[in-house]
Scaffold this motif. Structure first.
Motif, PDB file in Angstrom:
ATOM      1  N   SER A  47       0.851  -1.184   0.000  1.00  0.00           N
ATOM      2  CA  SER A  47       0.000   0.000   0.000  1.00  0.00           C
ATOM      3  C   SER A  47       0.891   1.240   0.000  1.00  0.00           C
ATOM      4  CB  SER A  47      -0.923  -0.001   1.231  1.00  0.00           C
ATOM      5  OG  SER A  47      -0.162  -0.011   2.436  1.00  0.00           O
ATOM      6  N   GLY A  48       0.268   2.404  -0.083  1.00  0.00           N
ATOM      7  CA  GLY A  48       0.982   3.670   0.037  1.00  0.00           C
ATOM      8  C   GLY A  48       2.131   3.822  -0.945  1.00  0.00           C
ATOM      9  N   PRO A  49       3.235   4.437  -0.517  1.00  0.00           N
ATOM     10  CA  PRO A  49       4.377   4.684  -1.412  1.00  0.00           C
ATOM     11  C   PRO A  49       4.954   3.409  -2.020  1.00  0.00           C
ATOM     12  CG  PRO A  49       4.558   6.035   0.552  1.00  0.00           C
ATOM     13  CD  PRO A  49       3.398   5.119   0.786  1.00  0.00           C
ATOM     14  N   CYS A  50       4.941   2.298  -1.285  1.00  0.00           N
ATOM     15  CA  CYS A  50       5.448   1.043  -1.836  1.00  0.00           C
ATOM     16  C   CYS A  50       4.582   0.590  -3.002  1.00  0.00           C
ATOM     17  CB  CYS A  50       5.484  -0.033  -0.752  1.00  0.00           C
ATOM     18  SG  CYS A  50       6.147  -1.619  -1.303  1.00  0.00           S
ATOM     19  N   TRP A  51       3.280   0.621  -2.832  1.00  0.00           N
ATOM     20  CA  TRP A  51       2.356   0.246  -3.909  1.00  0.00           C
ATOM     21  C   TRP A  51       2.520   1.165  -5.105  1.00  0.00           C
ATOM     22  CZ3 TRP A  51      -1.687   2.776  -6.376  1.00  0.00           C
ATOM     23  CH2 TRP A  51      -2.525   1.972  -7.153  1.00  0.00           C
ATOM     24  N   GLN A  52       2.685   2.447  -4.854  1.00  0.00           N
ATOM     25  CA  GLN A  52       2.850   3.396  -5.957  1.00  0.00           C
ATOM     26  C   GLN A  52       4.110   3.102  -6.766  1.00  0.00           C
ATOM     27  OE1 GLN A  52       2.749   7.233  -4.050  1.00  0.00           O
ATOM     28  NE2 GLN A  52       0.621   7.003  -3.364  1.00  0.00           N
ATOM     29  N   LEU A  53       5.209   2.784  -6.094  1.00  0.00           N
ATOM     30  CA  LEU A  53       6.440   2.434  -6.807  1.00  0.00           C
ATOM     31  C   LEU A  53       6.221   1.188  -7.662  1.00  0.00           C
ATOM     32  CD1 LEU A  53      10.053   2.338  -5.439  1.00  0.00           C
ATOM     33  CD2 LEU A  53       9.108   0.337  -6.575  1.00  0.00           C
ATOM     34  N   GLU A  54       5.609   0.165  -7.079  1.00  0.00           N
ATOM     35  CA  GLU A  54       5.393  -1.080  -7.814  1.00  0.00           C
ATOM     36  C   GLU A  54       4.487  -0.866  -9.018  1.00  0.00           C
ATOM     37  OE1 GLU A  54       5.880  -3.781  -3.740  1.00  0.00           O
ATOM     38  OE2 GLU A  54       3.959  -3.734  -4.810  1.00  0.00           O
ATOM     39  N   GLN A  55       3.430  -0.084  -8.851  1.00  0.00           N
ATOM     40  CA  GLN A  55       2.523   0.155  -9.966  1.00  0.00           C
ATOM     41  C   GLN A  55       3.198   0.958 -11.074  1.00  0.00           C
ATOM     42  OE1 GLN A  55      -0.605  -1.257 -10.334  1.00  0.00           O
ATOM     43  NE2 GLN A  55       0.285  -2.397  -8.616  1.00  0.00           N
ATOM     44  N   GLN A  56       4.034   1.898 -10.698  1.00  0.00           N
ATOM     45  CA  GLN A  56       4.753   2.705 -11.693  1.00  0.00           C
ATOM     46  C   GLN A  56       5.614   1.815 -12.588  1.00  0.00           C
ATOM     47  OE1 GLN A  56       7.266   5.791 -10.027  1.00  0.00           O
ATOM     48  NE2 GLN A  56       8.595   5.764 -11.807  1.00  0.00           N
ATOM     49  N   ILE A  57       6.280   0.835 -11.990  1.00  0.00           N
ATOM     50  CA  ILE A  57       7.166  -0.038 -12.759  1.00  0.00           C
ATOM     51  C   ILE A  57       6.383  -1.091 -13.534  1.00  0.00           C
ATOM     52  CG2 ILE A  57       9.082  -1.673 -12.585  1.00  0.00           C
ATOM     53  CD1 ILE A  57       9.744   1.300 -12.008  1.00  0.00           C
ATOM     54  N   LEU A  58       5.318  -1.611 -12.960  1.00  0.00           N
ATOM     55  CA  LEU A  58       4.593  -2.722 -13.577  1.00  0.00           C
ATOM     56  C   LEU A  58       3.534  -2.287 -14.577  1.00  0.00           C
ATOM     57  CD1 LEU A  58       4.115  -5.021 -10.446  1.00  0.00           C
ATOM     58  CD2 LEU A  58       5.802  -5.250 -12.281  1.00  0.00           C
ATOM     59  N   ALA A  59       3.101  -1.025 -14.536  1.00  0.00           N
ATOM     60  CA  ALA A  59       2.022  -0.564 -15.417  1.00  0.00           C
ATOM     61  C   ALA A  59       2.276  -0.852 -16.899  1.00  0.00           C
ATOM     62  CB  ALA A  59       1.765   0.924 -15.199  1.00  0.00           C
ATOM     63  N   PRO A  60       3.491  -0.640 -17.429  1.00  0.00           N
ATOM     64  CA  PRO A  60       3.717  -0.936 -18.853  1.00  0.00           C
ATOM     65  C   PRO A  60       3.562  -2.415 -19.213  1.00  0.00           C
ATOM     66  CG  PRO A  60       5.409   0.548 -18.011  1.00  0.00           C
ATOM     67  CD  PRO A  60       4.660   0.037 -16.825  1.00  0.00           C
ATOM     68  N   SER A  61       3.580  -3.288 -18.216  1.00  0.00           N
ATOM     69  CA  SER A  61       3.455  -4.735 -18.458  1.00  0.00           C
ATOM     70  C   SER A  61       2.088  -5.265 -18.052  1.00  0.00           C
ATOM     71  CB  SER A  61       4.544  -5.486 -17.679  1.00  0.00           C
ATOM     72  OG  SER A  61       5.828  -5.126 -18.110  1.00  0.00           O
ATOM     73  N   GLN A  62       1.070  -4.387 -17.990  1.00  0.00           N
ATOM     74  CA  GLN A  62      -0.240  -4.815 -17.515  1.00  0.00           C
ATOM     75  C   GLN A  62      -0.833  -5.915 -18.382  1.00  0.00           C
ATOM     76  OE1 GLN A  62      -1.673  -3.817 -14.545  1.00  0.00           O
ATOM     77  NE2 GLN A  62      -2.908  -5.616 -15.033  1.00  0.00           N
ATOM     78  N   ALA A  63      -0.610  -5.859 -19.700  1.00  0.00           N
ATOM     79  CA  ALA A  63      -1.146  -6.904 -20.579  1.00  0.00           C
ATOM     80  C   ALA A  63      -0.524  -8.256 -20.255  1.00  0.00           C
ATOM     81  CB  ALA A  63      -0.896  -6.536 -22.044  1.00  0.00           C
ATOM     82  N   VAL A  64       0.746  -8.259 -19.923  1.00  0.00           N
ATOM     83  CA  VAL A  64       1.420  -9.498 -19.538  1.00  0.00           C
ATOM     84  C   VAL A  64       0.866 -10.006 -18.210  1.00  0.00           C
ATOM     85  CG1 VAL A  64       3.634 -10.506 -18.866  1.00  0.00           C
ATOM     86  CG2 VAL A  64       3.523  -8.909 -20.782  1.00  0.00           C
ATOM     87  N   ILE A  65       0.655  -9.098 -17.254  1.00  0.00           N
ATOM     88  CA  ILE A  65       0.113  -9.488 -15.953  1.00  0.00           C
ATOM     89  C   ILE A  65      -1.310 -10.027 -16.101  1.00  0.00           C
ATOM     90  CG2 ILE A  65      -0.549  -8.630 -13.670  1.00  0.00           C
ATOM     91  CD1 ILE A  65       1.786  -6.635 -13.918  1.00  0.00           C
ATOM     92  N   ASP A  66      -2.094  -9.430 -16.988  1.00  0.00           N
ATOM     93  CA  ASP A  66      -3.436  -9.952 -17.261  1.00  0.00           C
ATOM     94  C   ASP A  66      -3.347 -11.383 -17.784  1.00  0.00           C
ATOM     95  OD1 ASP A  66      -4.533  -7.543 -16.481  1.00  0.00           O
ATOM     96  OD2 ASP A  66      -4.791  -6.778 -18.524  1.00  0.00           O
TER      97      ASP A  66
END
Length: 342
Positions: free
Chosen positions: A261-280
């Motif tokens: 959650s919080g700043p940790c979640w924000q960092l993870e989402q920032q890095i993983l967002a470009p790979s959302q199709a792969v995560i799906d």
């Protein structure tokens, strides 16, 4: 992907695995065979053999199905490694093996259960870096830092296949490309993709200097445990991380599990967002998200200098790592090699 270093980068050049004896691994088991049962446990030393190739040879030699052979973890081929295998032999006597070149039996003991993946908890390594060129004083300073602080818990390049082929094919498959034709490839490709996503998040934490520090909203893992808890639930979490009692974690994505959650979640989402199709795609395959420690303690680290021919130095390292960790990530913090330079 060029992964950032935690301690400033290599300070020397050396050759790794010039011969199998330069890379030695011994499995550390926490289970002791009981001496009786339907399963024959074999401690085997192998040289220049894949773990799976040994398992196939054992199945053929004992005339059992491949699924009747168990082992805890995969070990390097270009090395001298000692690990355990098990054979399910209900009502059968111990086979008389004609051991091939490169495979040696250390001991054989009966047990009541099959040896399953992940049973061992650690591996002991002895690694020799030959043709050493560099500042030995700087190298020993780097080793002291590694012993005190650990290293980023990256997945090594062998996780991704030759030329990162398993990673490339896995990402293509998960975003609509051709599926693996063999069942065994499915887990290999999924593992490569998830490991790469973890490495990306960890690399960003290294760049920000928080791979070994708590972020608000972090999920932490106690040393030597697979349990998880929220850093926000422990007022002493920051101090405990500094003392290496617990470690920050990063996700290996899949179907949502325990989330930061919080700043940790924000960092993870920032890095993983470009790979959302792969995560799906990972979610469609039913892969559960897990978390892995971002810091890798290097236990019992010792080093010595050996004299090679013509006065050249050889660095010999001995250390212990938990199962699932990569010795190559440690060596990358210390020396460059002809392979890494290329």
């Amino acid at each position: 992907m060029n992964l950032p270093f935690a301690h400033g980068g290599p300070v020397a050049q050396a050759q790794l695995k010039a011969c199998p004896q330069d890379f030695q691994v011994v499995e550390c088991m926490h289970v002791t065979p009981e001496g009786e049962g339907e399963h024959l446990w074999l401690e085997i030393e192998k040289t220049s053999w894949n773990t799976e190739d040994v398992a196939m040879w054992l199945a053929k030699s004992a005339r059992v199905h491949r699924l009747s052979v168990g082992y805890s973890g995969l070990k390097d081929k270009h090395a001298v490694t000692r690990q355990w295998f098990s054979l399910h032999l209900p009502g059968k006597a111990d086979p008389n093996f004609d051991w091939p070149e490169g495979v040696r039996l250390v001991q054989a003991v009966r047990h009541r259960r099959k040896l399953n993946r992940g049973t061992h908890r650690a591996n002991r390594f002895v690694i020799r870096a030959t043709e050493f060129q560099g500042d030995t004083v700087a190298l020993e300073s780097r080793l002291a830092a590694v012993a005190a602080q650990g290293i980023p818990n990256y997945f090594g390049e062998q996780r991704f296949g030759r030329g990162a082929g398993n990673l490339v094919r896995g990402r293509e498959w998960l975003t609509g490309g051709e599926a693996p034709r063999k069942k065994a490839l499915r887990s290999i490709w999924l593992s490569a993709v998830r490991s790469d996503l973890f490495n990306q998040v960890l690399a960003e934490r290294v760049r920000r200097g928080v791979w070994n520090r708590v972020l608000e909203g972090d999920i932490l893992q106690p040393e030597g445990s697979r349990g998880l808890f929220s850093a926000d639930d422990d007022a002493e979490s920051a101090a405990r991380v500094i003392r290496a009692e617990v470690h920050p974690t990063a996700p290996m994505p899949g179907v949502a599990g325990m989330a930061s959650s919080g700043p940790c979640w924000q960092l993870e989402q920032q890095i993983l967002a470009p790979s959302q199709a792969v995560i799906d795609g990972l979610c469609r395959e039913g892969v559960d998200e897990i978390r892995r420690a971002t810091r890798l303690p290097v236990q019992d680290l010792q080093w010595s200098w050996l004299q090679e021919r013509e006065g050249e130095h050889c660095l010999e390292l001995a250390f212990k790592l938990p199962a699932g960790a990569f010795a190559t990530t440690l060596m990358a913090e210390l020396v460059t090699t002809p392979e890494s330079s290329a």
